[in-house]
Every structure is written in C-alpha cells, then in structure tokens.
Design a protein around this motif. Sequence first.
Motif: not given
Length: 236
Positions: A64-71, A95-103
């Motif tokens: 959330a902090d990264l996106r608020s800074k425009g990263v 986030a761009d994607d989500y991968l559940v452990k174990p993967f």
Amino acid sequence: MRILVVEDEQDMNLLIQKVLKRSGYSVDGCFDGQEAEDYLAGTEYDVILLDVMLPKRDGYQLVADLRSKGVDTPVLFLTARDSIADRVKGLDLGADDYLVKPFDFDELLARIRVLSRKRVGHKSNQFTVADLTLDVERRQVYRAGQEIRLLPKEFSILECLIRGKGNVLSRRQIEDSIWNYDDTPSSNNVDVYISKLRKKIDGDSPVKLLHTIRGVGWVLRDDGAAALAGQDGKEV
C-alpha cells in the motif's frame, strides 16, 4: 532482471533465492518489512516477491505504501493465507498476483515471466531486434537462425538491453539490474561483458545491433533505424 524476495522464513527465503539465481535472475533477499523498505529505497527492482505476514511491517502495509508513492514495480504475494478475502485485499491494495504456499517453483517462475512481460508491454517470452531473438524462458539467443552461446552475465545484460530496446542504458543502470548487493562488480565489468557480447552477437555481420553512445551508455537497435532523438553524446 533483478528481483527482491521478502520472506521471513529463512529456509524458504534462501531456497527461493537459489531457484531464481539458478534461473539467471539477480536476487536480493530480506526478512522483514522494514528491511524491505530499506532495499527498495536504494534500488529499483523488476519484480518483488512479498510475503504477507512479516515482522515490523506486513506485506499489505508495504505494498500500500509503495503504490501511494507511485512505485509501480510488479508485486507477487507469496502467502499461506488462502481465503478469498485475503486475496481480494492484497489485489485491491495494488498487488499484481497472488501465489499460495506451498507452490510449485515452475509456476512461480512462469508468473514472474508474466509480470516482467506486462511491465514492458510484451506478450511473449521472446524478444527480437532485427534478426536477433532472445528467448527468456529457454535462455537461448539466435542471430539469423544461428544459436549464440552466452555466459549467464552476458545473457542477463543482453536481456536488459533487449527489454529496453531503443533506449540508451548507462553503466549504472545495467549494474543495478544485473548485480545484487552481494556482488562487487569492478568499475569496468560492464565494459568487458559488453565487448564480449558485441563480438558474439554482431561479429562479422554487416548489420550492427549493439551500439555505444559515448559518454552515455549502450543501446540495442537495428543499425538501419533512425538515430535516437534527444540523446546527448556521439555514437561509436
């Protein structure tokens, strides 16, 4: 391509790093959200692999902090939290994607390739300039149909250049993309690899693809293309 692995389970972190490095990526690893912030403040990454449950700052707060800074660096969450609500929260935060452990690591590598393609607006694992083709997945390079054998660092530098084809990349930009914090490249490392790479991909071909822009850096483009607009320095 340079990847940051943020995972507090040390064995898992080191295993992911090992797999990524074996696949030709430059990798840095850290173990908590605050350490990740420090890494991200000092270096630009191509992909971030981010656990959700982290000490000091969790993955949700960090993205959330990264996106608020425009990263806009692609973020792939790696987590054991597999509820729909958790996935929706992570994606809504940026986030761009989500991968559940174990993967499966093959799936992880495939998702990284997808994220890296999206970032440069490319739809396949193959990049081309004139008759030069680089296949990221197979780590193969061809010029006029003939395979060219490259050392790992040579391949990584060529990948960096071909992803940004038409753009002049400085020595610092290439170093930041190829070498991680554990590496200690000498001041002429890039120059040496570029020289070897030029001999391998251009050789005796009348059409030169790898060009030096004196005082600026290097660019990969068709020798017959128009000169780059707005660039300082002379091409050699």
